[in-house]
Write an enzyme that holds these catalytic residues in place. Structure first.
Site, PDB file in Angstrom:
ATOM      1  N   ARG A 168     -42.791 -25.597  -7.884  1.00 53.34           N
ATOM      2  CA  ARG A 168     -42.993 -25.144  -9.281  1.00 53.34           C
ATOM      3  C   ARG A 168     -44.232 -24.078  -9.196  1.00 53.34           C
ATOM      4  O   ARG A 168     -44.193 -22.973  -9.926  1.00 53.34           O
ATOM      5  CB  ARG A 168     -43.118 -26.123 -10.047  1.00 53.34           C
ATOM      6  CG  ARG A 168     -43.510 -26.021 -11.875  1.00 53.34           C
ATOM      7  CD  ARG A 168     -43.487 -27.056 -12.776  1.00 53.34           C
ATOM      8  NE  ARG A 168     -43.560 -26.529 -13.981  1.00 53.34           N
ATOM      9  CZ  ARG A 168     -44.729 -26.900 -14.740  1.00 53.34           C
ATOM     10  NH1 ARG A 168     -45.793 -27.731 -14.382  1.00 53.34           N
ATOM     11  NH2 ARG A 168     -44.694 -26.491 -16.015  1.00 53.34           N
ATOM     12  N   HIS A 181     -44.272 -20.514 -10.734  1.00 56.33           N
ATOM     13  CA  HIS A 181     -45.371 -20.045 -11.862  1.00 56.33           C
ATOM     14  C   HIS A 181     -46.379 -18.836 -11.118  1.00 56.33           C
ATOM     15  O   HIS A 181     -46.946 -18.318 -12.045  1.00 56.33           O
ATOM     16  CB  HIS A 181     -46.260 -21.362 -12.284  1.00 56.33           C
ATOM     17  CG  HIS A 181     -45.408 -21.834 -13.187  1.00 56.33           C
ATOM     18  ND1 HIS A 181     -46.028 -22.988 -14.204  1.00 56.33           N
ATOM     19  CD2 HIS A 181     -44.299 -22.313 -13.343  1.00 56.33           C
ATOM     20  CE1 HIS A 181     -45.040 -23.557 -14.914  1.00 56.33           C
ATOM     21  NE2 HIS A 181     -43.889 -23.177 -14.081  1.00 56.33           N
ATOM     22  N   VAL A 203     -46.157 -14.469 -12.773  1.00 57.84           N
ATOM     23  CA  VAL A 203     -47.073 -13.809 -13.429  1.00 57.84           C
ATOM     24  C   VAL A 203     -47.666 -12.878 -12.429  1.00 57.84           C
ATOM     25  O   VAL A 203     -48.386 -13.162 -11.378  1.00 57.84           O
ATOM     26  CB  VAL A 203     -47.947 -14.803 -13.593  1.00 57.84           C
ATOM     27  CG1 VAL A 203     -49.073 -14.353 -14.518  1.00 57.84           C
ATOM     28  CG2 VAL A 203     -47.367 -16.134 -14.504  1.00 57.84           C
ATOM     29  N   GLY A 211     -46.257 -11.001 -10.063  1.00 64.55           N
ATOM     30  CA  GLY A 211     -45.892 -11.217  -8.757  1.00 64.55           C
ATOM     31  C   GLY A 211     -46.464 -12.217  -7.876  1.00 64.55           C
ATOM     32  O   GLY A 211     -47.317 -12.936  -8.149  1.00 64.55           O
ATOM     33  N   ASP A 213     -48.688 -13.450  -5.673  1.00 62.90           N
ATOM     34  CA  ASP A 213     -50.026 -12.992  -5.231  1.00 62.90           C
ATOM     35  C   ASP A 213     -50.888 -14.099  -5.077  1.00 62.90           C
ATOM     36  O   ASP A 213     -52.040 -13.739  -4.964  1.00 62.90           O
ATOM     37  CB  ASP A 213     -50.328 -11.768  -6.084  1.00 62.90           C
ATOM     38  CG  ASP A 213     -50.548 -12.246  -7.477  1.00 62.90           C
ATOM     39  OD1 ASP A 213     -50.252 -13.381  -7.993  1.00 62.90           O
ATOM     40  OD2 ASP A 213     -51.171 -11.431  -8.045  1.00 62.90           O
ATOM     41  N   ASN A 263     -49.408 -24.324 -17.308  1.00 64.65           N
ATOM     42  CA  ASN A 263     -49.986 -24.983 -16.062  1.00 64.65           C
ATOM     43  C   ASN A 263     -51.086 -26.196 -16.635  1.00 64.65           C
ATOM     44  O   ASN A 263     -51.149 -26.873 -15.620  1.00 64.65           O
ATOM     45  CB  ASN A 263     -50.754 -23.758 -15.574  1.00 64.65           C
ATOM     46  CG  ASN A 263     -49.669 -22.875 -15.010  1.00 64.65           C
ATOM     47  OD1 ASN A 263     -48.727 -23.151 -14.660  1.00 64.65           O
ATOM     48  ND2 ASN A 263     -50.356 -21.541 -14.649  1.00 64.65           N
ATOM     49  N   HIS A 278     -35.047 -28.253 -10.870  1.00 71.55           N
ATOM     50  CA  HIS A 278     -35.014 -29.270 -11.741  1.00 71.55           C
ATOM     51  C   HIS A 278     -34.070 -30.640 -10.962  1.00 71.55           C
ATOM     52  O   HIS A 278     -33.922 -31.569 -11.789  1.00 71.55           O
ATOM     53  CB  HIS A 278     -34.774 -29.244 -13.212  1.00 71.55           C
ATOM     54  CG  HIS A 278     -35.925 -28.373 -13.862  1.00 71.55           C
ATOM     55  ND1 HIS A 278     -35.954 -27.914 -15.151  1.00 71.55           N
ATOM     56  CD2 HIS A 278     -37.033 -27.838 -13.412  1.00 71.55           C
ATOM     57  CE1 HIS A 278     -36.805 -27.517 -15.587  1.00 71.55           C
ATOM     58  NE2 HIS A 278     -37.695 -27.136 -14.319  1.00 71.55           N
ATOM     59  N   THR A 279     -33.676 -30.394 -10.222  1.00 63.68           N
ATOM     60  CA  THR A 279     -33.003 -31.411  -9.205  1.00 63.68           C
ATOM     61  C   THR A 279     -33.935 -32.586  -8.790  1.00 63.68           C
ATOM     62  O   THR A 279     -33.699 -33.655  -8.291  1.00 63.68           O
ATOM     63  CB  THR A 279     -31.939 -31.230  -8.306  1.00 63.68           C
ATOM     64  OG1 THR A 279     -31.542 -32.357  -7.643  1.00 63.68           O
ATOM     65  CG2 THR A 279     -32.517 -30.371  -7.169  1.00 63.68           C
ATOM     66  N   ASP A 333     -30.149 -31.978  -4.431  1.00 61.75           N
ATOM     67  CA  ASP A 333     -28.852 -31.860  -4.368  1.00 61.75           C
ATOM     68  C   ASP A 333     -28.450 -31.078  -5.680  1.00 61.75           C
ATOM     69  O   ASP A 333     -29.256 -30.609  -6.445  1.00 61.75           O
ATOM     70  CB  ASP A 333     -28.359 -33.229  -4.175  1.00 61.75           C
ATOM     71  CG  ASP A 333     -28.944 -34.256  -5.332  1.00 61.75           C
ATOM     72  OD1 ASP A 333     -29.254 -33.892  -6.368  1.00 61.75           O
ATOM     73  OD2 ASP A 333     -28.847 -35.278  -5.065  1.00 61.75           O
TER      74      ASP A 333
HETATM   75  C1  HEM Z   1     -35.511 -21.938 -16.727  1.00 58.17           C
HETATM   76  C2  HEM Z   1     -36.848 -22.116 -17.273  1.00 58.17           C
HETATM   77  C3  HEM Z   1     -37.746 -23.176 -17.003  1.00 58.17           C
HETATM   78  C4  HEM Z   1     -38.633 -23.957 -17.752  1.00 58.17           C
HETATM   79  C5  HEM Z   1     -38.269 -23.914 -19.413  1.00 58.17           C
HETATM   80  C6  HEM Z   1     -38.959 -24.895 -16.821  1.00 58.17           C
HETATM   81  C7  HEM Z   1     -39.821 -26.065 -17.715  1.00 58.17           C
HETATM   82  C8  HEM Z   1     -40.677 -26.817 -16.828  1.00 58.17           C
HETATM   83  C9  HEM Z   1     -41.213 -27.940 -17.502  1.00 58.17           C
HETATM   84  C10 HEM Z   1     -41.528 -28.210 -18.977  1.00 58.17           C
HETATM   85  C11 HEM Z   1     -41.520 -28.712 -16.579  1.00 58.17           C
HETATM   86  C12 HEM Z   1     -42.296 -30.306 -16.821  1.00 58.17           C
HETATM   87  C13 HEM Z   1     -43.722 -30.146 -16.421  1.00 58.17           C
HETATM   88  C14 HEM Z   1     -44.779 -31.357 -16.831  1.00 58.17           C
HETATM   89  O1  HEM Z   1     -44.139 -32.058 -17.369  1.00 58.17           O
HETATM   90  O2  HEM Z   1     -45.905 -31.126 -16.748  1.00 58.17           O
HETATM   91  C15 HEM Z   1     -40.964 -28.223 -15.405  1.00 58.17           C
HETATM   92  C16 HEM Z   1     -41.243 -28.952 -14.007  1.00 58.17           C
HETATM   93  C17 HEM Z   1     -40.677 -28.295 -13.009  1.00 58.17           C
HETATM   94  N1  HEM Z   1     -40.195 -27.399 -12.874  1.00 58.17           N
HETATM   95 FE1  HEM Z   1     -39.569 -25.891 -14.409  1.00 58.17          FE
HETATM   96  N2  HEM Z   1     -38.931 -24.750 -15.816  1.00 58.17           N
HETATM   97  C18 HEM Z   1     -37.903 -23.711 -15.594  1.00 58.17           C
HETATM   98  C19 HEM Z   1     -37.628 -23.157 -14.315  1.00 58.17           C
HETATM   99  C20 HEM Z   1     -38.215 -23.721 -13.327  1.00 58.17           C
HETATM  100  C21 HEM Z   1     -37.889 -22.950 -11.979  1.00 58.17           C
HETATM  101  C22 HEM Z   1     -37.297 -21.571 -11.842  1.00 58.17           C
HETATM  102  C23 HEM Z   1     -38.290 -23.818 -10.876  1.00 58.17           C
HETATM  103  C24 HEM Z   1     -38.295 -23.484  -9.359  1.00 58.17           C
HETATM  104  C25 HEM Z   1     -37.492 -22.629  -8.963  1.00 58.17           C
HETATM  105  C26 HEM Z   1     -38.640 -24.926 -11.658  1.00 58.17           C
HETATM  106  C27 HEM Z   1     -39.183 -25.903 -10.924  1.00 58.17           C
HETATM  107  C28 HEM Z   1     -39.758 -27.057 -11.467  1.00 58.17           C
HETATM  108  C29 HEM Z   1     -40.151 -28.228 -10.898  1.00 58.17           C
HETATM  109  C30 HEM Z   1     -39.778 -28.600  -9.220  1.00 58.17           C
HETATM  110  C31 HEM Z   1     -40.676 -29.077 -11.657  1.00 58.17           C
HETATM  111  C32 HEM Z   1     -41.306 -30.687 -11.448  1.00 58.17           C
HETATM  112  C33 HEM Z   1     -42.619 -30.436 -11.189  1.00 58.17           C
HETATM  113  C34 HEM Z   1     -43.338 -31.747 -10.799  1.00 58.17           C
HETATM  114  O3  HEM Z   1     -42.743 -32.712 -10.771  1.00 58.17           O
HETATM  115  O4  HEM Z   1     -44.653 -31.509 -10.535  1.00 58.17           O
HETATM  116  N3  HEM Z   1     -38.588 -24.599 -12.810  1.00 58.17           N
HETATM  117  N4  HEM Z   1     -40.233 -27.272 -15.496  1.00 58.17           N
END
Ligand code: HEM
Length: 319
Positions: A64, A68, A72, A74, A76, A96, A195-196, A248
């Site tokens: 994540r 992020h 923003v 690129g 960097d 963040n 999000h898997t 997965d």
């Molecule tokens: C499509 C739009 C996306 C939205 C709206 C979104 C939103 C979120 C939100 C709200 C969380 C939970 C944060 C928290 O509870 O503190 C999250 C966690 C996460 N996001 Fe996304 N996300 C998106 C796309 C992505 C992408 C593109 C990736 C990576 C390629 C990603 C990877 C992750 C991961 C791995 C987590 C879990 C992080 C952890 O457990 O520390 N997300 N995301």
């Protein structure tokens, strides 16, 4: 006004196009550090292996951070900068603050990298490699990471607030926000498969589990058990109800059963343009793995288009 003959015009167009492609892609290459820092890949891999052994979720947190960072200005390393007296950084931007994590893992890897190859490897490249290794260490694919990024000297809280999609986003918003980064709807759907793994705080899915109708009833009840109507904002739930910490294609199987955790997750399978692709990913894990790896490389190719860059010695502050 200059008048171009047709061949001259075509020649000019080719030059302009290749300059534009160069700006978006600089000279990233998987071999960028092969002579200047030959042990780099091994150092990052073992740093991630020990972090993931201590806490499996760290694989998700680092993936994540990379997303992020790249969205923003690129990839960097700007997300890694602490606030200073001259700018308010990205760490405390809405998407963040009290949410992005894993900074100490990147610091620890950077310390090891500096000990082996001083002032040579950017924090942005370390993050790109660490994200790849995180995915692979919890069961996901691997891929070659093009390298040669530089680190920013500044960070932008306002860009972080405006460029990162929120959990309440509609499909149209998701497609357009990824499109702004030259990522296709397919890239967006594949990247969302991150999000898997990982966890979300209750505050980001509360509305969905109490008010939405395109949700599996027993899944909603399950999540309500640890995410009350009021209070418990930071209580955590796994994104993937099947295999919480394994990378997965279960994320897509969940979506097909209306077990997406965030509103934005379920938007990918709610009667819209991504339904067919979600079904394919849910049935064919190899297709998801391949598309995910391709899209991670594409996202990793987003580079800053302005500002001064450097190889930061400490990922938290400009040199
Ligand atoms: C499509 C739009 C996306 C939205 C709206 C979104 C939103 C979120 C939100 C709200 C969380 C939970 C944060 C928290 O509870 O503190 C999250 C966690 C996460 N996001 Fe996304 N996300 C998106 C796309 C992505 C992408 C593109 C990736 C990576 C390629 C990603 C990877 C992750 C991961 C791995 C987590 C879990 C992080 C952890 O457990 O520390 N997300 N995301």
């Amino acid at each position: 006004m200059a008048v171009f003959t047709r061949p001259a015009f075509l020649g000019l167009a080719v030059v302009i196009l290749s300059v534009l492609a160069g700006a978006a892609n600089a000279q990233l290459s998987p071999n960028f550090y092969s002579t200047s820092c030959p042990k780099l890949a091994g150092i990052v891999r073992s740093g991630m292996a020990s972090a993931v052994q201590t806490e499996k979720r760290m694989a998700a947190s680092i993936v994540r951070l990379f997303f992020h960072d790249c969205f923003v200005n690129g990839c960097d390393g700007s997300i890694l900068l602490d606030d200073t007296s001259t700018f308010t950084g990205e760490k405390n931007a809405g998407p963040n603050a009290n949410s992005a994590r894993g900074y100490e893992v990147i610091d620890a890897i950077k310390t090891q990298v500096e000990a082996s190859c001083k002032a040579t490897v950017s924090c942005a490249d370390i993050l790109a490699l660490a994200a790849r290794d995180g995915v692979n260490l919890v069961g996901g694919p691997t891929w070659n990471v093009p390298l040669g990024r530089k680190d920013s000297r500044t960070a932008s809280q306002s860009a972080a607030n405006s460029n990162l999609p929120g959990p309440g986003s509609s499909l149209a918003t998701l497609i357009s926000m990824f499109g702004n980064k030259n990522l296709s709807p397919q890239d967006m759907t594949a990247l969302s498969g991150a999000h898997t793994i990982g966890r979300s705080q209750c505050q980001f899915f509360r509305n969905r589990i109490y008010t939405e109708t395109n949700i599996n009833a027993s899944f909603a009840t399950l999540r309500q058990g640890t995410c009350p109507r009021s209070g418990g904002d930071s209580n955590l739930a796994p994104f993937d109800v099947r295999t919480a910490d394994g990378f997965d294609n279960a994320y897509y199987q969940n979506l097909v059963e209306q077990r997406g955790l965030l509103h934005s997750d379920q938007e990918l399978f709610n009667g819209g343009s991504q339904d067919a692709l979600v079904r394919q990913y849910s049935n064919t894990p190899s297709r998801f793995s391949a598309d995910f790896a391709t899209a991670m490389v594409k996202m990793g190719n987003l580079l800053p288009t302005s500002g001064t860059q450097e190889i930061r010695l400490n990922c938290r502050k400009p040199n």
